[in-house]
Motif scaffolding. Structure first.
Motif, short mmCIF file in Angstrom:
data_model
loop_
_atom_site.label_atom_id
_atom_site.label_comp_id
_atom_site.label_asym_id
_atom_site.label_seq_id
_atom_site.Cartn_x
_atom_site.Cartn_y
_atom_site.Cartn_z
N SER A 72 -31.68 -21.02 -8.61
CA SER A 72 -32.38 -19.98 -9.38
C SER A 72 -33.85 -20.36 -9.57
O SER A 72 -34.22 -21.54 -9.51
N ALA A 73 -34.65 -19.35 -9.84
CA ALA A 73 -36.07 -19.59 -10.11
C ALA A 73 -36.24 -20.48 -11.33
O ALA A 73 -37.12 -21.34 -11.37
N THR A 74 -35.39 -20.31 -12.32
CA THR A 74 -35.47 -21.13 -13.54
C THR A 74 -35.17 -22.59 -13.22
O THR A 74 -35.89 -23.50 -13.69
N ASP A 75 -34.12 -22.84 -12.42
CA ASP A 75 -33.80 -24.22 -12.05
C ASP A 75 -34.92 -24.85 -11.22
O ASP A 75 -35.26 -26.02 -11.40
N TYR A 76 -35.49 -24.05 -10.32
CA TYR A 76 -36.62 -24.53 -9.53
C TYR A 76 -37.78 -24.91 -10.45
O TYR A 76 -38.37 -25.99 -10.33
N TRP A 77 -38.12 -24.01 -11.38
CA TRP A 77 -39.25 -24.24 -12.27
C TRP A 77 -39.05 -25.50 -13.10
O TRP A 77 -39.96 -26.33 -13.22
N HIS A 78 -37.86 -25.69 -13.65
CA HIS A 78 -37.59 -26.88 -14.46
C HIS A 78 -37.66 -28.15 -13.62
O HIS A 78 -38.22 -29.17 -14.07
N ALA A 79 -37.12 -28.11 -12.42
CA ALA A 79 -37.17 -29.29 -11.54
C ALA A 79 -38.62 -29.63 -11.19
O ALA A 79 -39.01 -30.80 -11.22
N LEU A 80 -39.40 -28.62 -10.86
CA LEU A 80 -40.81 -28.85 -10.53
C LEU A 80 -41.55 -29.44 -11.72
O LEU A 80 -42.30 -30.42 -11.58
N GLN A 81 -41.34 -28.89 -12.91
CA GLN A 81 -42.01 -29.40 -14.10
C GLN A 81 -41.59 -30.83 -14.42
O GLN A 81 -42.43 -31.65 -14.82
N ASP A 82 -40.31 -31.15 -14.24
CA ASP A 82 -39.84 -32.53 -14.47
C ASP A 82 -40.53 -33.51 -13.52
O ASP A 82 -40.95 -34.59 -13.92
N GLY A 83 -40.64 -33.13 -12.25
CA GLY A 83 -41.30 -33.99 -11.27
C GLY A 83 -42.78 -34.18 -11.57
O GLY A 83 -43.31 -35.29 -11.50
N LEU A 84 -43.44 -33.08 -11.90
CA LEU A 84 -44.87 -33.17 -12.22
C LEU A 84 -45.11 -33.99 -13.49
O LEU A 84 -46.09 -34.73 -13.57
N ALA A 85 -44.21 -33.88 -14.47
CA ALA A 85 -44.34 -34.69 -15.69
C ALA A 85 -44.20 -36.18 -15.35
O ALA A 85 -44.95 -37.01 -15.88
N ALA A 86 -43.27 -36.51 -14.48
CA ALA A 86 -43.11 -37.91 -14.06
C ALA A 86 -44.37 -38.38 -13.34
O ALA A 86 -44.83 -39.51 -13.53
N GLY A 87 -44.94 -37.53 -12.50
CA GLY A 87 -46.19 -37.87 -11.81
C GLY A 87 -47.34 -38.07 -12.79
O GLY A 87 -48.16 -38.98 -12.63
N ARG A 88 -47.40 -37.23 -13.82
CA ARG A 88 -48.46 -37.39 -14.84
C ARG A 88 -48.32 -38.72 -15.57
O ARG A 88 -49.32 -39.34 -15.91
N ARG A 89 -47.08 -39.16 -15.81
CA ARG A 89 -46.88 -40.45 -16.48
C ARG A 89 -47.43 -41.59 -15.63
O ARG A 89 -48.04 -42.53 -16.15
N ILE A 90 -47.25 -41.51 -14.31
CA ILE A 90 -47.79 -42.55 -13.42
C ILE A 90 -49.32 -42.50 -13.44
O ILE A 90 -49.99 -43.52 -13.56
N ARG A 91 -49.86 -41.29 -13.37
CA ARG A 91 -51.31 -41.13 -13.40
C ARG A 91 -51.89 -41.66 -14.72
O ARG A 91 -52.91 -42.33 -14.73
N LEU A 132 -42.76 -40.76 -3.09
CA LEU A 132 -42.67 -39.49 -3.82
C LEU A 132 -43.36 -39.54 -5.19
O LEU A 132 -44.09 -38.60 -5.53
N PRO A 133 -43.15 -40.58 -6.01
CA PRO A 133 -43.86 -40.59 -7.29
C PRO A 133 -45.39 -40.55 -7.13
O PRO A 133 -46.08 -39.89 -7.91
N ILE A 134 -45.90 -41.24 -6.12
CA ILE A 134 -47.35 -41.19 -5.89
C ILE A 134 -47.76 -39.79 -5.47
O ILE A 134 -48.77 -39.25 -5.93
N SER A 135 -46.96 -39.14 -4.62
CA SER A 135 -47.27 -37.76 -4.21
C SER A 135 -47.27 -36.82 -5.41
O SER A 135 -48.17 -35.99 -5.56
N TYR A 136 -46.27 -36.93 -6.27
CA TYR A 136 -46.19 -36.07 -7.45
C TYR A 136 -47.30 -36.37 -8.46
O TYR A 136 -47.64 -35.54 -9.29
N SER A 137 -47.86 -37.57 -8.41
CA SER A 137 -48.94 -37.92 -9.35
C SER A 137 -50.29 -37.36 -8.88
O SER A 137 -51.26 -37.43 -9.63
N TRP A 138 -50.35 -36.88 -7.65
CA TRP A 138 -51.57 -36.33 -7.05
C TRP A 138 -52.64 -37.39 -6.86
O TRP A 138 -53.82 -37.08 -6.75
N LEU A 139 -52.23 -38.63 -6.79
CA LEU A 139 -53.20 -39.71 -6.59
C LEU A 139 -53.45 -39.92 -5.10
O LEU A 139 -52.51 -39.88 -4.31
#
Length: 189
Positions: A72-91, A132-139
């Motif tokens: 579902s779009a909701t599950d996709y959105w939550h998964a994407l946000q979880d990954g981006l949040a993990a990337g922000r923590r690395i950044r 993957l974590p580095i990719s999600y961090s946008w570094l």
């Protein structure tokens, strides 16, 4: 001189020691790669689902494509946000006074092609636990050859700050010039 955060693996330990000997401050860093891996498994399936045609028209990714179409779009959105949040923590950890992060390029040693973990399967998490974590961090990142294990090449990866890519490339060039790092032509090539 730069301050570098480090994951531990044999090649990374050698790289950290080499950087420390040249005057850089090195500190160990841990992260949990699982949130990004779980996020990517959903996000990648959904991106495959956008391919035209029917799943059976495709080879080995047909199952992933079909699974992506049921997310579902909701599950996709939550998964994407979880990954981006993990990337922000690395950044954020990098931005807390460090110039670069040093990790293995891949989480598993080189292996025969037919032994590479199944794309998006459970062992695959370990294989891509640093990329993957580095990719999600946008570094921005760069991989540096770090010798061989059992005759196969291995590498280390440096990730640095956005808009400071030249600093990252300078550090990579410095490491690449050190003994045991950099490109070495394989025998017979």
């Amino acid at each position: 001189l730069m301050t570098v955060r480090v994951q531990s693996e044999d090649e990374v330990a050698r790289a950290a020691e080499a950087l420390a000997r040249s005057g850089h401050e090195v500190e160990r860093m841990e992260w949990d790669p699982l949130p990004v891996a779980l996020s990517y498994k959903v996000v990648r399936r959904v991106s495959l689902a956008a391919w035209p045609g029917e799943p059976e028209e495709y080879g080995p990714v047909r199952t992933l494509l079909a699974e992506g179409r049921s997310i579902s779009a909701t599950d996709y959105w939550h998964a994407l946000q979880d990954g981006l949040a993990a990337g922000r923590r690395i950044r954020a950890r990098l931005e807390a006074g460090f110039d670069a992060i040093l990790t293995p390029t891949l989480g598993l040693l080189p292996m025969p092609h037919d032994s590479v973990p199944l794309f998006l399967g459970e062992p695959w998490n370990q294989h891509v636990q640093f990329v993957l974590p580095i990719s999600y961090s946008w570094l921005p990142s760069v991989s540096i050859p770090a010798g061989e294990v059992d005759g196969l090449p291995v590498g280390v990866m440096l990730a640095g700050h956005l808009r400071r890519e030249l600093d990252l490339l300078d550090l990579a060039a410095e490491l690449e010039a050190m003994d045991g790092f950099g490109f070495h032509r394989p025998p017979g090539f």
